[in-house]
Design an enzyme around this catalytic site. Structure first.
Site, mmCIF file in Angstrom:
data_model
loop_
_atom_site.group_PDB
_atom_site.id
_atom_site.type_symbol
_atom_site.label_atom_id
_atom_site.label_comp_id
_atom_site.label_asym_id
_atom_site.label_seq_id
_atom_site.Cartn_x
_atom_site.Cartn_y
_atom_site.Cartn_z
ATOM 1 N N TYR A 153 70.359 90.196 45.041
ATOM 2 C CA TYR A 153 70.820 90.345 43.661
ATOM 3 C C TYR A 153 71.614 89.091 43.236
ATOM 4 O O TYR A 153 72.604 88.743 43.897
ATOM 5 C CB TYR A 153 71.683 91.598 43.623
ATOM 6 C CG TYR A 153 72.510 91.869 42.397
ATOM 7 C CD1 TYR A 153 73.861 92.152 42.524
ATOM 8 C CD2 TYR A 153 71.953 91.900 41.118
ATOM 9 C CE1 TYR A 153 74.649 92.449 41.412
ATOM 10 C CE2 TYR A 153 72.734 92.194 40.006
ATOM 11 C CZ TYR A 153 74.081 92.473 40.159
ATOM 12 O OH TYR A 153 74.852 92.770 39.070
ATOM 13 N N ASP A 238 75.135 98.367 50.412
ATOM 14 C CA ASP A 238 75.116 98.666 48.987
ATOM 15 C C ASP A 238 73.940 99.612 48.762
ATOM 16 O O ASP A 238 72.784 99.192 48.807
ATOM 17 C CB ASP A 238 74.965 97.361 48.191
ATOM 18 C CG ASP A 238 75.044 97.591 46.690
ATOM 19 O OD1 ASP A 238 75.240 96.613 45.944
ATOM 20 O OD2 ASP A 238 74.881 98.744 46.245
ATOM 21 N N ILE A 240 73.218 101.441 46.072
ATOM 22 C CA ILE A 240 73.227 101.751 44.637
ATOM 23 C C ILE A 240 71.904 102.318 44.133
ATOM 24 O O ILE A 240 71.852 103.008 43.124
ATOM 25 C CB ILE A 240 73.655 100.498 43.843
ATOM 26 C CG1 ILE A 240 74.036 100.848 42.406
ATOM 27 C CG2 ILE A 240 72.568 99.455 43.861
ATOM 28 C CD1 ILE A 240 74.454 99.644 41.574
ATOM 29 N N LYS A 278 72.506 103.117 38.469
ATOM 30 C CA LYS A 278 71.062 103.061 38.628
ATOM 31 C C LYS A 278 70.471 104.457 38.815
ATOM 32 O O LYS A 278 69.498 104.823 38.171
ATOM 33 C CB LYS A 278 70.689 102.202 39.845
ATOM 34 C CG LYS A 278 71.350 100.845 39.855
ATOM 35 C CD LYS A 278 70.916 99.977 38.684
ATOM 36 C CE LYS A 278 71.644 98.646 38.706
ATOM 37 N NZ LYS A 278 71.309 97.801 37.546
#
Lengths: 494, 447
Positions: A153, A238, A240, A278
């Site tokens: 990211y 992470d 997410i 998300k």
């Protein structure tokens, strides 16, 4: 007014004047193109379609329905107004107990109930953006390093490094094994960091991966945990995109692995970053979560959460929503189903025109392979192609180089932030573009074969065209979405 | 269960193990005492009364009434199709334009229109806590210093110093001139930095002051502006209590002074604001930075990504604060109610023989118990505080927790409770003072 530019710069901190906010990268040109000329199905059919934004817009109807049926969850409705003052004054950084419970419950359901989360370890932060930064502040000093597998990211450069002074050391992956993280790559990165006199404090992975849209296999995850245990460094996961998994293999969270009997690990090294941005599609509500198995980190992160608490207004609403088991079960199942459908619509459409993507089972995007369209297999070549796609094909997709991908020609394409019709428009444009490029390539081949008969010595210019450019997109051999995902090489190493 | 292995502890960061978060200070013992035995009018009338929390609970009814009469502020479950979607997706760090405009207008109204605010200079953060830290990251490097007048809000130690690595150097103020900031004190603080090879980056003031409960006079603000210009440093003015001045004329914002001089040298000035005190909404995490410096605005906006305001909250407040009829009435009524509370507590304390600094703003008064100290020292102050906390059962804040250089002063909050509870607190103080007087009459001076 007043201070000159030089003087003005000198009066601010080094942090304020450096580029680590990341906004000067060429990557943002795509956004500018979109902002100037945004697609609209009726008002601007020829505008730029935003495919660079990983948003989940598929299930708002479910949420709106729930809200209509639960006015008491708002502090502004007649039914909920009696809660107003208690909620409005609540700024305890522990968070509303019902909110923490709701989050722990939701996180558990996202993992199919295979894990139980302790609500006392749920710590709030300003979105996952805030959570990732807080974790760095807790675990690393300025100058320390974190290993991060590429592609990753783009905003990690800002979130993990800008104010913390932490450095990212990339762990390279490539398409030879579908971008899986190998033990070898981890060791190489670790050694390189040491050679550069960098103190590695941890490994940060995104699982499911952004931008790949894939989940880590159980064995890979185990091997990562072994690696960090050996090196005595932290592991930040992470997660997410945990609830955006829409196909097998099912999601294996680090929280599940550490529940395995006989699996040896140091719990103080394991930390999860989460968010509702998300999975539920609420990026505006800024709900970030730090979940750590290390008591000191929980305590420290909680104190730091004062800098980025979730609005009690939003906590109150979400506490109700996330505690509604029926709703959560229905939402997760339906969201998954709609993502699967959308993913198929898009990737099957691409396949028909010979464009392939990395086989994926999660996320709000796919990792598209346009290597065959590159004039040069370099970052420059990729950016050149990208500019054509943004400015002529009018699709804002994200070039792999912005994700620090070490292999040119890959693009992240988001598909969950629009309706079906817009997806079809995008597919038509891609088809037209690919067709045009194929024509161009054919003409080049024809010209070359004609020229080849006349040219006595091989010219340097003909050598510039490599195999992948000459081949038409239809013959490019890349894994189709229907191939089984190969076993992780890491299985053998551990 | 997985087998957990014993390993030498992996170090956390220096920031994580430092104590700069400030939570281990004795000050928090008061909070603990309250948490263990909280006062309740009906169920626990002998519990500890919380007077250490600067919250504004006197004006909720106005906000609640507004929400009752304006369901469009929430449009929960109804409203334009796609409204929820748009709001839930909105994470632009510029913030909702309507909200920024409403904040600018609210700030303007609080200053009686004597200063105008440009919505494009309003940067949103999750609370003033985040705003102050963010500004520090932007204005100073680790090891640099901010000059802050004492006494100051205890949370500044964490907000300005913890993760930023920046130091606070106190500008000492005392009761000889009602704790006003003097050019001499400013210069002394600056020289202290120089002598330790520390670079000073800014002066940070709170106006109206916490814990003094008093506004800074225009002439003093002008002195401070002159000082920062001469030293070529910044000025941060935390105006979080601006709407809590008891009368509209009492408060002079640095913004007014700058506007009056056509914004000369304004680039070094930055204002912090929040709705936590004036509107009584600390839970909603609404903070702002208003800077006259373009670069600071741009950078602060980028940094606000770590600490944005929930879009749901922005929408609600945008509607409410755009309603000028509501805001005008709210500001006026809130001021009056706070003034009444202040008068009530001052009357009560005076009748018990206790003096306070003359205040004109805020949610607290600055009480002088120095005549009661056994020793005029920090220890003496804490020795006096102990029985007030555990026997009188009032959680008030000792001046030492606010870094006051003069022992014996206490901050006493009055807006976070009902009038009845305040009466109970005043009764307890009265009894405490009578008991002490009967024990040792010579401690009181005749005034």
């Amino acid at each position: 007014m007043g201070l000159g530019n030089y003087q003005s710069r000198r009066l601010l901190s080094r942090m304020a004047v450096n580029d680590k906010h990341g906004e000067n990268s060429p990557y943002f040109d795509g956004w500018k193109a979109y902002d100037r000329d945004p697609f609209h199905p009726t008002n601007n059919l020829h505008g730029v379609i935003q495919m660079g934004l990983a948003e989940n817009q598929l299930c708002f109807d479910l949420i709106q329905e729930w809200m209509k049926n639960h006015p008491e969850a708002s502090i502004c409705t007649p039914e909920g107004l009696n809660h107003f003052r208690d909620v409005a004054i609540f700024q305890d950084y522990h968070g509303l107990p019902k909110f923490r419970k709701g989050v722990a419950n939701f996180m558990s359901k996202v993992r199919g109930g295979r894990v139980k989360f302790d609500e006392d370890r749920v710590v709030m932060s300003g979105g996952a953006t805030g959570a990732n930064e807080v974790i760095m502040f807790c675990l690393a000093n300025p100058g320390d390093a974190f290993l991060i597998p590429t592609p990753y990211y783009p905003a990690y450069a800002r979130d993990l490094c800008w104010r913390t002074g932490v450095q990212i050391v990339p762990v390279h992956t490539d398409s030879s094994n579908n971008f899986q993280i190998t033990r070898e790559a981890l060791e190489t990165a670790y050694i390189r960091a040491q050679q550069d006199n960098l103190n590695v404090k941890g490994l940060l992975i995104t699982n499911p991966s952004n931008p790949l849209g894939t989940t880590l296999e159980r064995d890979t995850m185990k091997s990562l945990i072994s690696f960090i245990n050996e090196k005595n460094i932290h592991l930040v996961c992470d997660e997410i995109y945990a609830a955006t998994v829409f196909n097998k293999p099912s999601f294996v969270s680090v929280s599940e692995i550490i529940q395995d009997v006989d699996f040896v690990y140091n719990k103080d090294l394991i930390h999860i970053v989460y968010s509702l941005s998300k999975d539920m599609g609420f990026p505006g509500f800024r709900v970030g979560i730090v979940y750590s198995y290390n008591d000191s980190v929980v305590s420290c992160a909680r104190k730091m959460s004062s800098f980025g608490l979730v609005s009690s207004h939003s906590q109150h609403m979400l506490a109700s929503m996330l505690s509604d088991d029926d709703f959560v079960n229905k939402f997760l199942a339906e969201s998954s189903r709609r993502l699967a459908t959308r993913h198929s619509l898009f990737t099957e459409g691409l396949e028909k025109m010979g464009v392939t993507c990395l086989p994926s089972n999660a996320g709000l995007f796919c990792w598209m392979n346009l290597r065959s369209l590159l004039k040069e297999q370099t970052v420059e070549g990729e950016i050149k192609l990208w500019r054509v796609i943004v400015n002529e094909v009018k699709l804002n997709i994200s070039p792999g180089s912005s994700f620090s991908c070490s292999e040119a020609g890959w693009f992240r394409v988001c598909f969950a932030n629009m309706d079906d019709e817009t997806v079809k428009v995008a597919l038509r444009r891609i088809k037209a573009f690919v067709g045009k490029e194929a024509e161009k390539a054919k003409n080049v081949i024809q010209r070359r074969s004609i020229n080849g008969l006349r040219i006595i010595s091989s010219s340097s210019s003909s050598k510039r065209f490599d195999e992948s450019w000459v081949m038409s997109p239809h013959s490019t051999h890349v894994m189709s979405p229907h191939s089984p995902i190969p076993h992780s090489p890491l299985v053998k190493v551990t | 269960m997985a087998i957990e292995i014993e390993q030498p502890c992996v170090e956390l960061s220096n920031v994580a193990v430092s104590e700069t978060h400030g939570e281990d200070s004795p000050y928090f013992a008061g909070w603990k005492a309250y948490d263990e035995n909280p006062y309740d009018e009906l169920t626990n009338p002998s519990g500890v009364i919380q007077m250490g929390l600067a919250e504004n609970q006197v004006s909720f009814d106005m906000v609640e009434k507004y929400l009752e009469q304006h369901p469009e502020a929430s449009t929960w479950g109804k409203g334009a199709p796609g409204w929820f979607r748009e709001n839930a997706l909105f994470q632009d760090y510029h913030g909702l334009k309507s909200f920024r405009t409403a904040m600018a207008s609210f700030m303007q109204q609080i200053r009686g229109g004597r200063a105008k605010f440009d919505p494009d200079r309003v940067v949103l953060t999750a609370g003033a806590t985040a705003a102050n830290e963010l500004l520090t990251f932007i204005l100073a490097n680790p090891g640099d210093a901010l000059l802050v007048p004492t006494p100051y809000y205890p949370g500044f130690d964490r907000d300005l110093c913890w993760r930023t690595g920046v130091k606070i150097i106190p500008i000492h103020c005392d009761s000889s001139n009602n704790f006003q900031i003097t050019p001499k004190a400013l210069e002394a603080a600056y020289q202290q930095a120089v002598s330790t090879y520390t670079k000073v980056r800014a002066v940070l003031i709170t106006n109206p002051s916490n814990p003094l409960g008093a506004t800074i006079q225009r002439s003093v603000l002008e002195d401070i502006l002159e000082f920062v210009t001469r030293k070529n440093i910044h000025l941060v003015s935390d105006e979080i209590y601006s709407g809590s001045a008891f009368s509209a004329d009492e408060f002079v914002s640095v913004a007014e002074i700058l506007e009056a001089r056509d914004y000369k040298d304004a680039e070094r000035v930055h204002i912090v604001y929040s709705l936590s005190k004036d509107l009584g909404l600390p839970g909603f995490r609404v903070g702002t930075i208003y800077s006259y410096n373009d670069r600071v605005v741009t950078t602060a906006r980028r940094m606000s990504s770590f600490t944005l305001i929930s879009s749901q909250t922005q929408h609600l407040l945008a509607t409410m604060l755009s309603d000028e009829e509501f805001t005008e009435n709210y500001i006026k009524t809130n001021r009056e109610r706070l003034r009444k509370r202040y008068e009530m507590i001052i009357d009560g304390l005076t009748s018990s023989g206790i003096e306070c600094l003359k205040g004109n703003a805020g949610l607290f008064c600055w009480m002088n118990l120095s005549p009661l100290l056994e020793k005029p020292t920090r220890e003496g102050e804490l020795e006096l505080w102990n029985p007030i906390l555990h026997e009188v059962r009032l959680n008030i804040s000792p001046g030492s927790s606010c870094h006051c250089s003069e022992p014996g002063w206490f901050r006493v909050c009055f807006a976070n409770m009902s009038e009845q509870t305040l009466e109970v607190a005043l009764d307890r103080i009265r009894n405490f003072m009578h008991e002490r007087a009967s024990v040792n009459r010579s401690l009181f001076s005749n005034r």
